[in-house]
Design a protein around this motif. Structure first.
Motif, PDB file in Angstrom:
ATOM      1  N   GLY A  76     -34.902 -16.584 -24.491  1.00  0.00           N
ATOM      2  CA  GLY A  76     -35.784 -17.434 -23.711  1.00  0.00           C
ATOM      3  C   GLY A  76     -37.268 -17.187 -23.910  1.00  0.00           C
ATOM      4  N   ILE A  77     -37.662 -16.599 -25.030  1.00  0.00           N
ATOM      5  CA  ILE A  77     -39.070 -16.327 -25.290  1.00  0.00           C
ATOM      6  C   ILE A  77     -39.786 -17.618 -25.685  1.00  0.00           C
ATOM      7  CG2 ILE A  77     -40.684 -15.100 -26.809  1.00  0.00           C
ATOM      8  CD1 ILE A  77     -39.365 -13.318 -24.739  1.00  0.00           C
ATOM      9  N   ARG A  78     -40.977 -17.804 -25.148  1.00  0.00           N
ATOM     10  CA  ARG A  78     -41.744 -19.021 -25.408  1.00  0.00           C
ATOM     11  C   ARG A  78     -43.117 -18.737 -26.032  1.00  0.00           C
ATOM     12  NH1 ARG A  78     -37.442 -20.330 -25.113  1.00  0.00           N
ATOM     13  NH2 ARG A  78     -36.421 -21.855 -23.741  1.00  0.00           N
ATOM     14  N   GLN A  79     -43.402 -17.454 -26.316  1.00  0.00           N
ATOM     15  CA  GLN A  79     -44.691 -17.099 -26.902  1.00  0.00           C
ATOM     16  C   GLN A  79     -44.470 -16.133 -28.064  1.00  0.00           C
ATOM     17  OE1 GLN A  79     -48.018 -17.134 -23.637  1.00  0.00           O
ATOM     18  NE2 GLN A  79     -46.533 -15.571 -23.051  1.00  0.00           N
ATOM     19  N   PHE A  80     -45.194 -16.372 -29.161  1.00  0.00           N
ATOM     20  CA  PHE A  80     -45.025 -15.578 -30.370  1.00  0.00           C
ATOM     21  C   PHE A  80     -46.398 -15.232 -30.945  1.00  0.00           C
ATOM     22  CE2 PHE A  80     -41.228 -17.985 -29.707  1.00  0.00           C
ATOM     23  CZ  PHE A  80     -40.183 -17.186 -30.143  1.00  0.00           C
ATOM     24  N   LEU A  81     -46.591 -13.956 -31.284  1.00  0.00           N
ATOM     25  CA  LEU A  81     -47.793 -13.484 -31.951  1.00  0.00           C
ATOM     26  C   LEU A  81     -47.362 -12.941 -33.298  1.00  0.00           C
ATOM     27  CD1 LEU A  81     -50.824 -12.812 -31.976  1.00  0.00           C
ATOM     28  CD2 LEU A  81     -50.273 -10.680 -30.751  1.00  0.00           C
ATOM     29  N   ASP A  82     -47.613 -13.718 -34.356  1.00  0.00           N
ATOM     30  CA  ASP A  82     -47.105 -13.437 -35.703  1.00  0.00           C
ATOM     31  C   ASP A  82     -48.241 -12.862 -36.540  1.00  0.00           C
ATOM     32  OD1 ASP A  82     -45.989 -13.453 -38.233  1.00  0.00           O
ATOM     33  OD2 ASP A  82     -45.082 -15.440 -38.024  1.00  0.00           O
ATOM     34  N   ASP A 103     -41.909 -26.373 -26.104  1.00  0.00           N
ATOM     35  CA  ASP A 103     -43.109 -25.882 -25.434  1.00  0.00           C
ATOM     36  C   ASP A 103     -43.533 -24.489 -25.914  1.00  0.00           C
ATOM     37  OD1 ASP A 103     -40.866 -24.695 -24.323  1.00  0.00           O
ATOM     38  OD2 ASP A 103     -41.717 -24.564 -22.304  1.00  0.00           O
ATOM     39  N   ALA A 104     -42.908 -23.990 -26.969  1.00  0.00           N
ATOM     40  CA  ALA A 104     -43.254 -22.655 -27.472  1.00  0.00           C
ATOM     41  C   ALA A 104     -44.696 -22.630 -27.986  1.00  0.00           C
ATOM     42  CB  ALA A 104     -42.295 -22.236 -28.580  1.00  0.00           C
ATOM     43  N   ARG A 105     -45.343 -21.486 -27.805  1.00  0.00           N
ATOM     44  CA  ARG A 105     -46.732 -21.293 -28.197  1.00  0.00           C
ATOM     45  C   ARG A 105     -46.795 -20.152 -29.205  1.00  0.00           C
ATOM     46  NH1 ARG A 105     -49.578 -24.061 -24.298  1.00  0.00           N
ATOM     47  NH2 ARG A 105     -51.549 -22.984 -24.718  1.00  0.00           N
ATOM     48  N   VAL A 106     -47.508 -20.379 -30.317  1.00  0.00           N
ATOM     49  CA  VAL A 106     -47.505 -19.427 -31.430  1.00  0.00           C
ATOM     50  C   VAL A 106     -48.923 -19.190 -31.907  1.00  0.00           C
ATOM     51  CG1 VAL A 106     -46.654 -18.954 -33.759  1.00  0.00           C
ATOM     52  CG2 VAL A 106     -45.213 -20.223 -32.142  1.00  0.00           C
ATOM     53  N   VAL A 107     -49.273 -17.913 -32.097  1.00  0.00           N
ATOM     54  CA  VAL A 107     -50.534 -17.544 -32.740  1.00  0.00           C
ATOM     55  C   VAL A 107     -50.205 -16.792 -34.018  1.00  0.00           C
ATOM     56  CG1 VAL A 107     -52.674 -16.228 -32.590  1.00  0.00           C
ATOM     57  CG2 VAL A 107     -51.816 -17.447 -30.574  1.00  0.00           C
ATOM     58  N   TYR A 108     -50.763 -17.261 -35.125  1.00  0.00           N
ATOM     59  CA  TYR A 108     -50.629 -16.589 -36.415  1.00  0.00           C
ATOM     60  C   TYR A 108     -51.883 -15.770 -36.680  1.00  0.00           C
ATOM     61  CZ  TYR A 108     -46.875 -19.969 -37.389  1.00  0.00           C
ATOM     62  OH  TYR A 108     -45.737 -20.730 -37.351  1.00  0.00           O
ATOM     63  N   VAL A 109     -51.704 -14.606 -37.292  1.00  0.00           N
ATOM     64  CA  VAL A 109     -52.830 -13.733 -37.635  1.00  0.00           C
ATOM     65  C   VAL A 109     -52.686 -13.289 -39.080  1.00  0.00           C
ATOM     66  CG1 VAL A 109     -54.052 -11.586 -37.094  1.00  0.00           C
ATOM     67  CG2 VAL A 109     -52.931 -12.876 -35.253  1.00  0.00           C
ATOM     68  N   ASP A 110     -53.745 -13.478 -39.864  1.00  0.00           N
ATOM     69  CA  ASP A 110     -53.789 -12.948 -41.229  1.00  0.00           C
ATOM     70  C   ASP A 110     -55.251 -12.824 -41.623  1.00  0.00           C
ATOM     71  OD1 ASP A 110     -53.207 -12.422 -44.107  1.00  0.00           O
ATOM     72  OD2 ASP A 110     -51.187 -13.001 -43.513  1.00  0.00           O
ATOM     73  N   ASN A 111     -55.498 -12.160 -42.766  1.00  0.00           N
ATOM     74  CA  ASN A 111     -56.881 -11.885 -43.152  1.00  0.00           C
ATOM     75  C   ASN A 111     -57.226 -12.400 -44.542  1.00  0.00           C
ATOM     76  OD1 ASN A 111     -55.380 -10.061 -44.642  1.00  0.00           O
ATOM     77  ND2 ASN A 111     -56.786  -8.351 -44.349  1.00  0.00           N
ATOM     78  N   GLY A 152     -56.569 -17.847 -25.373  1.00  0.00           N
ATOM     79  CA  GLY A 152     -56.473 -19.240 -24.966  1.00  0.00           C
ATOM     80  C   GLY A 152     -55.122 -19.872 -25.235  1.00  0.00           C
ATOM     81  N   THR A 153     -54.329 -19.251 -26.105  1.00  0.00           N
ATOM     82  CA  THR A 153     -53.029 -19.818 -26.467  1.00  0.00           C
ATOM     83  C   THR A 153     -51.875 -19.085 -25.794  1.00  0.00           C
ATOM     84  OG1 THR A 153     -53.946 -20.422 -28.633  1.00  0.00           O
ATOM     85  CG2 THR A 153     -51.555 -20.476 -28.420  1.00  0.00           C
ATOM     86  N   LEU A 154     -51.984 -17.775 -25.680  1.00  0.00           N
ATOM     87  CA  LEU A 154     -50.909 -16.962 -25.117  1.00  0.00           C
ATOM     88  C   LEU A 154     -51.312 -16.404 -23.754  1.00  0.00           C
ATOM     89  CD1 LEU A 154     -49.947 -14.860 -28.280  1.00  0.00           C
ATOM     90  CD2 LEU A 154     -49.019 -17.076 -27.566  1.00  0.00           C
ATOM     91  N   ASP A 155     -50.347 -16.293 -22.871  1.00  0.00           N
ATOM     92  CA  ASP A 155     -50.524 -15.641 -21.584  1.00  0.00           C
ATOM     93  C   ASP A 155     -49.880 -14.262 -21.697  1.00  0.00           C
ATOM     94  OD1 ASP A 155     -50.532 -14.716 -19.006  1.00  0.00           O
ATOM     95  OD2 ASP A 155     -49.456 -16.424 -18.140  1.00  0.00           O
ATOM     96  N   LEU A 156     -50.708 -13.243 -21.884  1.00  0.00           N
ATOM     97  CA  LEU A 156     -50.183 -11.902 -22.121  1.00  0.00           C
ATOM     98  C   LEU A 156     -49.576 -11.267 -20.874  1.00  0.00           C
ATOM     99  CD1 LEU A 156     -52.867 -10.428 -24.558  1.00  0.00           C
ATOM    100  CD2 LEU A 156     -50.695 -11.554 -25.096  1.00  0.00           C
ATOM    101  N   ALA A 187     -50.056  -3.912 -24.777  1.00  0.00           N
ATOM    102  CA  ALA A 187     -50.578  -5.141 -24.162  1.00  0.00           C
ATOM    103  C   ALA A 187     -49.481  -6.127 -23.792  1.00  0.00           C
ATOM    104  CB  ALA A 187     -51.571  -5.813 -25.113  1.00  0.00           C
ATOM    105  N   LEU A 188     -48.247  -5.883 -24.244  1.00  0.00           N
ATOM    106  CA  LEU A 188     -47.153  -6.811 -23.993  1.00  0.00           C
ATOM    107  C   LEU A 188     -46.566  -6.625 -22.608  1.00  0.00           C
ATOM    108  CD1 LEU A 188     -45.270  -6.554 -27.417  1.00  0.00           C
ATOM    109  CD2 LEU A 188     -46.930  -8.287 -26.712  1.00  0.00           C
ATOM    110  N   ALA A 189     -46.241  -7.731 -21.971  1.00  0.00           N
ATOM    111  CA  ALA A 189     -45.598  -7.681 -20.655  1.00  0.00           C
ATOM    112  C   ALA A 189     -44.157  -7.209 -20.798  1.00  0.00           C
ATOM    113  CB  ALA A 189     -45.629  -9.075 -20.016  1.00  0.00           C
ATOM    114  N   PRO A 190     -43.605  -6.590 -19.743  1.00  0.00           N
ATOM    115  CA  PRO A 190     -42.171  -6.263 -19.769  1.00  0.00           C
ATOM    116  C   PRO A 190     -41.341  -7.504 -20.085  1.00  0.00           C
ATOM    117  CG  PRO A 190     -43.246  -5.258 -17.883  1.00  0.00           C
ATOM    118  CD  PRO A 190     -44.262  -6.175 -18.500  1.00  0.00           C
ATOM    119  N   GLY A 191     -40.293  -7.296 -20.878  1.00  0.00           N
ATOM    120  CA  GLY A 191     -39.483  -8.429 -21.318  1.00  0.00           C
ATOM    121  C   GLY A 191     -39.945  -9.024 -22.624  1.00  0.00           C
ATOM    122  N   SER A 192     -41.036  -8.473 -23.191  1.00  0.00           N
ATOM    123  CA  SER A 192     -41.492  -8.887 -24.518  1.00  0.00           C
ATOM    124  C   SER A 192     -40.625  -8.227 -25.587  1.00  0.00           C
ATOM    125  CB  SER A 192     -42.962  -8.490 -24.719  1.00  0.00           C
ATOM    126  OG  SER A 192     -43.817  -9.167 -23.826  1.00  0.00           O
TER     127      SER A 192
END
Length: 274
Positions: A76-82, A103-111, A152-156, A187-192
């Protein structure tokens, strides 16, 4: 050396075509065309040492799909930090997650600027969810966590899946990979959840492994033994089947025959934050 990748994406002033980058090398392994001569030469050297590197790259993508399907569906996860997302290769994290939960929300990170250009063009969300891209390095965890596009995208304060798929083996021990990811996990909430895959030489004879290690470290690639990878998961609760060879993690829906642990040379796990 050529100044454009084999695809059509133009180079920008930030792209150093003379230095191999993990995202572009991975793109080459996956059969993509957004890579430069330095990336291909580095990848070819790695494949000389590890002939199944391309199989490993493909299996990491399959593991990512299975992990996201499990998290977006059963968990049931709806937020992803990739983080270390690489050049977009379909299906991407948001495509898999939003295919299950629109309704899933995703943030991608790369450099890598090439990843940035593709992300802005291709990583578009469905109307019910959201996607964002952050131009940052795993070595800057605080910057990632404090970035306005992450905030702004994820609710931590709610569960998030932290995706570290085939990225930590580019961090040497001297850079303290566990120390780098500790602020992210804290920084992750329990259940992450933490989704992790990592290269290893455990399935090779000791003499061959030592030779390969000396070759791959010159390419900025640092496979670790199982004990070193378990350290990255310390304090977390691995979900069934635990830390296993990458092709064996929840493989029931994968077509046979499957590659062996030695072919893929990696471990994978999904672990819950208590």
């Amino acid at each position: 050396m050529d100044e454009t990748p084999t695809g059509t994406q133009p180079a920008t002033s930030r792209i150093d075509t003379s230095v191999a980058h993990p995202a572009r090398r991975y793109d080459y392994f996956l059969g993509g065309k957004d890579n430069f001569a330095a990336d291909r030469e580095s990848a070819d050297r790695m494949m000389t040492a590890l002939p199944t590197a391309r199989v490993s790259a493909l299996e990491n993508r399959r593991f990512l799909r299975r992990a996201v399907e499990h998290l977006a569906g059963e968990a049931g996860i709806r937020q992803f930090l990739d983080i270390g997302s690489g050049i977009p290769t379909s299906p991407n994290t948001h495509e898999i997650a939003q295919g299950i939960a629109p309704d899933a929300r995703v943030v991608y990170v790369d450099n890598d600027p090439i990843v940035l250009a593709h992300a802005r063009a291709l990583l578009t969300s469905g109307p019910e969810g959201a996607t964002a891209y952050v131009d940052a390095d795993l070595r800057e965890p605080r910057r990632i966590l404090e970035h306005p596009d992450v905030r702004g995208t994820l609710d931590l304060s709610q569960p998030v899946a932290l995706m570290l798929v085939a990225v930590l083996h580019f961090i040497p021990d001297t850079d303290d990979p566990r120390g780098l990811i500790a602020p992210l996990i804290q920084a992750l909430a329990p259940g992450s959840y933490l989704v992790l895959s990592h290269a290893t030489l455990d399935f090779m004879p000791a003499r061959a492994a030592e030779h390969i290690r000396s070759l791959t470290s010159a390419e900025g690639f640092y496979p670790r033994p199982r004990a070193g990878i378990e350290t990255l998961l310390s304090g977390l609760d691995p979900v069934d089947p635990g830390l296993v060879p990458t092709p064996e993690w929840r493989l029931q829906r994968e077509p046979a025959p499957r590659p062996s642990a030695a072919d893929v040379a990696g471990y994978a796990a999904v672990a819950r934050v208590a």
